[in-house]
Design a protein around this motif. Structure first.
Motif, PDB file in Angstrom:
ATOM      1  N   TYR A  62       0.809  -1.221   0.000  1.00 50.96           N
ATOM      2  CA  TYR A  62       0.000   0.000   0.000  1.00 50.96           C
ATOM      3  C   TYR A  62       0.841   1.270   0.000  1.00 50.96           C
ATOM      4  CZ  TYR A  62      -4.178  -2.770   1.199  1.00 50.96           C
ATOM      5  OH  TYR A  62      -5.222  -3.657   1.198  1.00 50.96           O
ATOM      6  N   ILE A  63       2.076   1.194   0.491  1.00 51.99           N
ATOM      7  CA  ILE A  63       2.851   2.422   0.679  1.00 51.99           C
ATOM      8  C   ILE A  63       3.901   2.630  -0.408  1.00 51.99           C
ATOM      9  CG2 ILE A  63       2.510   2.213   3.159  1.00 51.99           C
ATOM     10  CD1 ILE A  63       5.522   1.543   3.353  1.00 51.99           C
ATOM     11  N   ARG A  64       3.872   1.815  -1.463  1.00 52.63           N
ATOM     12  CA  ARG A  64       4.856   1.966  -2.538  1.00 52.63           C
ATOM     13  C   ARG A  64       4.538   3.139  -3.461  1.00 52.63           C
ATOM     14  NH1 ARG A  64       6.661  -0.949   0.534  1.00 52.63           N
ATOM     15  NH2 ARG A  64       8.107  -2.659   0.285  1.00 52.63           N
ATOM     16  N   ASN A  65       3.243   3.363  -3.680  1.00 57.99           N
ATOM     17  CA  ASN A  65       2.804   4.444  -4.566  1.00 57.99           C
ATOM     18  C   ASN A  65       1.399   4.858  -4.150  1.00 57.99           C
ATOM     19  OD1 ASN A  65       0.980   2.511  -5.894  1.00 57.99           O
ATOM     20  ND2 ASN A  65       2.873   1.690  -6.783  1.00 57.99           N
ATOM     21  N   PHE A  66       0.815   5.770  -4.915  1.00 53.73           N
ATOM     22  CA  PHE A  66      -0.498   6.310  -4.554  1.00 53.73           C
ATOM     23  C   PHE A  66      -1.651   5.500  -5.149  1.00 53.73           C
ATOM     24  CE2 PHE A  66       2.442   9.843  -4.045  1.00 53.73           C
ATOM     25  CZ  PHE A  66       2.040  10.381  -2.826  1.00 53.73           C
ATOM     26  N   HIS A  67      -1.359   4.328  -5.699  1.00 46.98           N
ATOM     27  CA  HIS A  67      -2.397   3.520  -6.334  1.00 46.98           C
ATOM     28  C   HIS A  67      -3.342   2.878  -5.325  1.00 46.98           C
ATOM     29  CE1 HIS A  67       0.563   2.961  -9.932  1.00 46.98           C
ATOM     30  NE2 HIS A  67       0.025   4.153  -9.891  1.00 46.98           N
ATOM     31  N   HIS A  68      -2.919   2.812  -4.060  1.00 44.78           N
ATOM     32  CA  HIS A  68      -3.719   2.100  -3.058  1.00 44.78           C
ATOM     33  C   HIS A  68      -4.349   3.050  -2.037  1.00 44.78           C
ATOM     34  CE1 HIS A  68      -2.507  -1.941  -4.304  1.00 44.78           C
ATOM     35  NE2 HIS A  68      -1.291  -1.467  -4.474  1.00 44.78           N
ATOM     36  N   GLY A  71       1.268   8.337   6.157  1.00 39.19           N
ATOM     37  CA  GLY A  71       2.581   8.839   6.564  1.00 39.19           C
ATOM     38  C   GLY A  71       3.705   7.957   6.056  1.00 39.19           C
ATOM     39  N   TYR A  72       3.513   6.637   6.143  1.00 35.56           N
ATOM     40  CA  TYR A  72       4.503   5.717   5.595  1.00 35.56           C
ATOM     41  C   TYR A  72       4.675   5.922   4.097  1.00 35.56           C
ATOM     42  CZ  TYR A  72       4.329   2.905   9.913  1.00 35.56           C
ATOM     43  OH  TYR A  72       4.422   2.465  11.195  1.00 35.56           O
ATOM     44  N   ALA A  88      10.788  11.158  11.108  1.00 38.05           N
ATOM     45  CA  ALA A  88       9.372  11.548  11.123  1.00 38.05           C
ATOM     46  C   ALA A  88       8.804  11.391  12.532  1.00 38.05           C
ATOM     47  CB  ALA A  88       8.588  10.708  10.125  1.00 38.05           C
ATOM     48  N   ASN A  89       9.103  10.273  13.192  1.00 36.59           N
ATOM     49  CA  ASN A  89       8.642  10.076  14.567  1.00 36.59           C
ATOM     50  C   ASN A  89       9.175  11.160  15.487  1.00 36.59           C
ATOM     51  OD1 ASN A  89       7.514   7.668  13.617  1.00 36.59           O
ATOM     52  ND2 ASN A  89       8.090   6.535  15.448  1.00 36.59           N
ATOM     53  N   LEU A  90      10.458  11.456  15.354  1.00 31.08           N
ATOM     54  CA  LEU A  90      11.078  12.456  16.222  1.00 31.08           C
ATOM     55  C   LEU A  90      10.429  13.825  16.031  1.00 31.08           C
ATOM     56  CD1 LEU A  90      14.852  12.810  16.959  1.00 31.08           C
ATOM     57  CD2 LEU A  90      13.522  14.818  16.387  1.00 31.08           C
ATOM     58  N   ILE A 125       8.951   2.673  14.859  1.00 34.24           N
ATOM     59  CA  ILE A 125       8.307   3.237  13.669  1.00 34.24           C
ATOM     60  C   ILE A 125       6.833   2.874  13.635  1.00 34.24           C
ATOM     61  CG2 ILE A 125       8.245   3.138  11.143  1.00 34.24           C
ATOM     62  CD1 ILE A 125      11.293   2.757  11.210  1.00 34.24           C
ATOM     63  N   ALA A 126       6.512   1.616  13.967  1.00 31.99           N
ATOM     64  CA  ALA A 126       5.120   1.164  13.912  1.00 31.99           C
ATOM     65  C   ALA A 126       4.247   1.790  14.993  1.00 31.99           C
ATOM     66  CB  ALA A 126       5.057  -0.360  14.015  1.00 31.99           C
ATOM     67  N   ALA A 127       4.847   2.479  15.966  1.00 31.83           N
ATOM     68  CA  ALA A 127       4.081   3.153  17.015  1.00 31.83           C
ATOM     69  C   ALA A 127       3.777   4.597  16.661  1.00 31.83           C
ATOM     70  CB  ALA A 127       4.840   3.087  18.342  1.00 31.83           C
ATOM     71  N   VAL A 128       3.992   4.968  15.419  1.00 31.02           N
ATOM     72  CA  VAL A 128       3.731   6.349  15.001  1.00 31.02           C
ATOM     73  C   VAL A 128       2.264   6.710  15.184  1.00 31.02           C
ATOM     74  CG1 VAL A 128       3.228   5.822  12.577  1.00 31.02           C
ATOM     75  CG2 VAL A 128       4.250   8.031  13.171  1.00 31.02           C
ATOM     76  N   THR A 129       1.394   5.711  15.270  1.00 32.62           N
ATOM     77  CA  THR A 129      -0.026   6.004  15.493  1.00 32.62           C
ATOM     78  C   THR A 129      -0.237   6.755  16.806  1.00 32.62           C
ATOM     79  OG1 THR A 129      -0.252   3.790  16.451  1.00 32.62           O
ATOM     80  CG2 THR A 129      -0.868   4.048  14.161  1.00 32.62           C
ATOM     81  N   GLU A 130       0.543   6.415  17.843  1.00 37.10           N
ATOM     82  CA  GLU A 130       0.415   7.116  19.124  1.00 37.10           C
ATOM     83  C   GLU A 130       0.824   8.577  18.975  1.00 37.10           C
ATOM     84  OE1 GLU A 130      -0.981   5.350  21.393  1.00 37.10           O
ATOM     85  OE2 GLU A 130      -0.738   3.453  20.333  1.00 37.10           O
TER      86      GLU A 130
END
Length: 670
Positions: A70-76, A106-107, A124-126, A170-175
């Motif tokens: 899903y995060i490779r391009n804007f097709h998804h 964001g990814y 990005a997280n920082l 990285i996967a906790a960026v939702t918080e």
């Protein structure tokens, strides 16, 4: 140094102004003072985490970033906004309670910026963490009308070690995203109020837009309309001067947007929470577990010395009784604190409600995964704690003004030492996320009975070529959880690699018995059948894997190679092309190129092989394949070029050296 009498309005009992315009002028900071505050806070939020920028991808990062199509391009984009965050996995793992479009978006932006570069994602997280700390200051300043209280609260938030998981992973960026947009919405809500019960329409619109982003970040955003309503009716300075209708106008948009979100979420996910866990837990067990979790979160908030990415949640609620008692005591303490704080500062008392309300969604263990307790869930909730701590610290400072100066010096020294210890703890904690081996080793040191972590450490060893170490970890995982489908599947890989096909078949079927919709087990069972010569059964398993996980590259590549070996070239080409469309890989390009070549489509084959070389320019095999292709096509000069490049990367390849000598001889003959 904070002046003794710089601001004292936060100490007044129930500070109620005749209107919002009556706030003392001196409480509005000058631009210079504001910039100084913000710069110091930005530094405190960023500097302790600078060594996290060297960290790589760990744990869920591999699937959410490195293998996420899903995060490779804007097709998804449609899939990102209309499905759960794990939907790309297919099979049973695709149905989850996590609807997090902002995370995937964001990814996508980070990936489009620099590809799978860990530094970009950690940066990005920082930066989001810096933004959250600044918003803590702005929201606190608006509530308490006190720059020192706001500064102290934001400092405590910035340096609290409990936040390290949210920033490091990285996967906790939702918080982080949730806290950013949650606080931004709340700040717009605070500043949109105008005298005489009016509101700023542009700021209300900004509040609504930010709330939508918060809802798209994480489910805890649902608590914001509740907190806004409570604050407006019982804590806003002008609450005695505004009517119920005027109050409703200030926060009503949040409830309308929440209703729309709920309808759309149910529409796209089928229900609010498609995946429920611990179905054996009754109402009594849920209450006990909620109290136990509250006690654990309270303890971590006040004593974040031992930190871990994994906390094992017991299957039996009886084991939670001791922590449930702690949680009950915590609830009593918070109730008493609320009543006591209410006498001196409404805003500090509101911090108790903030803490409880934002924690409430993660106290229901039936919504939570196997790790029901996680440090990152305190990231937003701790804002309420920081409000209380900041207010108490400033009040204590003012009370010490009546005593000798040495008490203030002692307080400053103690605060400095605590801050230093917090920084050191954060810096040390950052290192645990350096790479997968470090992460799982550190996590298992704190949680040695986690079958999930043992399984993942085994996978790390397997990818490193340490097969015996991998097998040992997987056997430990299986001993801890006899029905762990991952461990069963992985031990099947060990048996398959050793040629013990009947043992591998048995292990794969055990994994499928534990989880029938496990696509990887179907896929590797198919490989075992193919090795045993049971081709119809192999093809059946391959098709099952593709059906369950249609976006799984490995499944499409495996089926493509199966068809290629049977010389079913059109089918091989179809599967390889689908693989490349999902996520370009060198294997996918190779499979596509070979299928095209064998069917006489040299132009298509060349494009595929060039795609493989472009994707992995340091891979000698890609250049050797191009060299062989050009050699077969009579394009000797291009073949020589590719062989030379490949031999620079791998000078020991005898076949490539022989082909190059032959081509160079032919060139001399000309």
């Amino acid at each position: 140094m904070i002046s003794v009498n710089s601001e004292t309005s936060s100490d007044a009992a129930h500070p109620v102004s005749s209107s919002l315009a009556d706030a003392p002028a001196q409480t509005d900071p000058s631009k210079k003072q504001l910039v100084i505050y913000l710069l110091i806070l930005a530094a405190l939020a960023a500097l302790p985490y600078l060594n996290s920028l060297r960290n790589s991808f760990v744990h869920d990062d591999y699937e959410q970033v490195l293998t996420n199509p899903y995060i490779r391009n804007f097709h998804h984009l449609r899939e990102i906004f209309t499905s759960s965050v794990w939907s790309f996995k297919g099979d049973y793992r695709g149905a989850s309670n996590y609807y997090r479009p902002m995370m995937s978006l964001g990814y996508l932006l980070c990936y489009r910026l620099r590809g799978p570069n860990g530094t970009v994602f950690h940066l990005a997280n920082l930066l989001i963490n810096v933004g959250v700390v600044l918003l803590v200051f702005l929201a606190t300043q608006r509530m308490f009308r006190s720059n020192p209280v706001a500064f102290l609260a934001a400092c405590i938030f910035a340096l609290h070690p409990i936040h390290s998981e949210a920033v490091d992973w990285i996967a906790a960026v939702t918080e982080l995203e949730l806290a950013l947009f949650y606080l931004l919405t709340y700040w717009f809500f605070l500043i949109s109020a105008r005298p005489s019960g009016k509101s700023s329409i542009p700021l209300q619109a900004a509040m609504g837009a930010s709330f939508v982003l918060a809802l798209l970040s994480k489910e805890q955003a649902l608590t914001l309309p509740v907190l806004a309503a409570i604050y407006e009716h019982f804590f806003r300075d002008d609450r005695a001067e505004t009517t119920a209708v005027q109050k409703l106008r200030r926060y009503g948009a949040l409830w309308l947007l929440l209703a729309v979100y709920m309808v759309l979420r149910v529409r796209y996910l089928g229900t609010f929470a498609p995946a429920l866990h611990r179905l054996g837990y009754g109402k009594k067990d849920l209450v006990i577990s909620a109290m136990a979790l509250l006690g654990q979160y309270a303890w971590k908030l006040v004593w974040p010395a031992q930190l871990s990415a994994c906390y094992i949640f017991p299957a039996n609620a009886v084991a939670l009784y001791p922590w449930a008692l702690v949680g009950s005591a915590t609830l009593l303490v918070l109730a008493a604190a609320f009543l006591a704080l209410r006498k001196y500062s409404d805003q500090a008392a509101f911090g108790v409600l903030w803490l409880l309300a934002t924690l409430a969604p993660v106290l229901n263990v039936r919504w939570m995964p196997s790790s029901a307790f996680a440090e990152r869930y305190l990231y937003l909730a701790s804002v309420g704690f920081c409000w209380i701590a900041g207010w108490l610290a400033f009040r204590w400072w003012n009370l010490l003004s009546l005593r000798k100066s040495r008490w203030r010096v002692a307080l400053l020294v103690a605060a400095g030492l605590i801050a230093l210890l917090c920084v050191l703890r954060i810096v040390r904690r950052n290192r645990d996320w350096r790479d997968s081996l470090t992460f799982y080793t550190a996590t298992l040191a704190a949680a040695p009975d986690s079958d999930y972590m043992h399984n993942n450490l085994g996978t790390v060893y397997w990818n490193m070529g340490k097969m015996s170490a991998a097998e040992n970890e997987w056997r430990i995982a299986l001993r801890l959880a006899p029905n762990n489908e991952y461990a069963l599947h992985n031990l099947g890989l060990v048996a398959q690699a050793a040629g013990r096909y009947h043992e591998a078949e048995s292990l794969y079927w055990r994994a499928l018995t534990a989880q029938p919709n496990y696509s990887d087990a179907h896929l590797d069972l198919g490989k075992t059948y193919e090795a045993m010569g049971r081709l119809p059964e192999a093809e059946t398993q391959y098709h099952a894997a593709v059906r369950l996980a249609p976006l799984n590259n490995r499944a499409h590549n495996t089926l493509s190679e199966f068809y290629f070996d049977r010389r079913r070239l059109p089918e091989a080409e179809t599967e390889a092309r689908r693989s490349v469309e999902i996520r370009p890989t060198t294997q996918g390009y190779w499979d596509l190129g070979l299928a095209e070549w064998m069917q006489g489509n040299r132009a298509g084959a060349e494009q595929a092989f060039l795609g493989s070389a472009a994707l992995s320019p340091s891979d000698s095999k890609a250049h050797f394949m191009l060299g062989l292709f050009y050699m077969d096509s009579g394009r000797n000069a291009e073949a020589i070029r590719e062989y030379r490049v490949g031999l620079q990367l791998d000078p020991t390849n005898a076949e490539a050296m022989a082909n190059l000598k032959q081509l160079e001889f032919l060139q001399i003959q000309k």
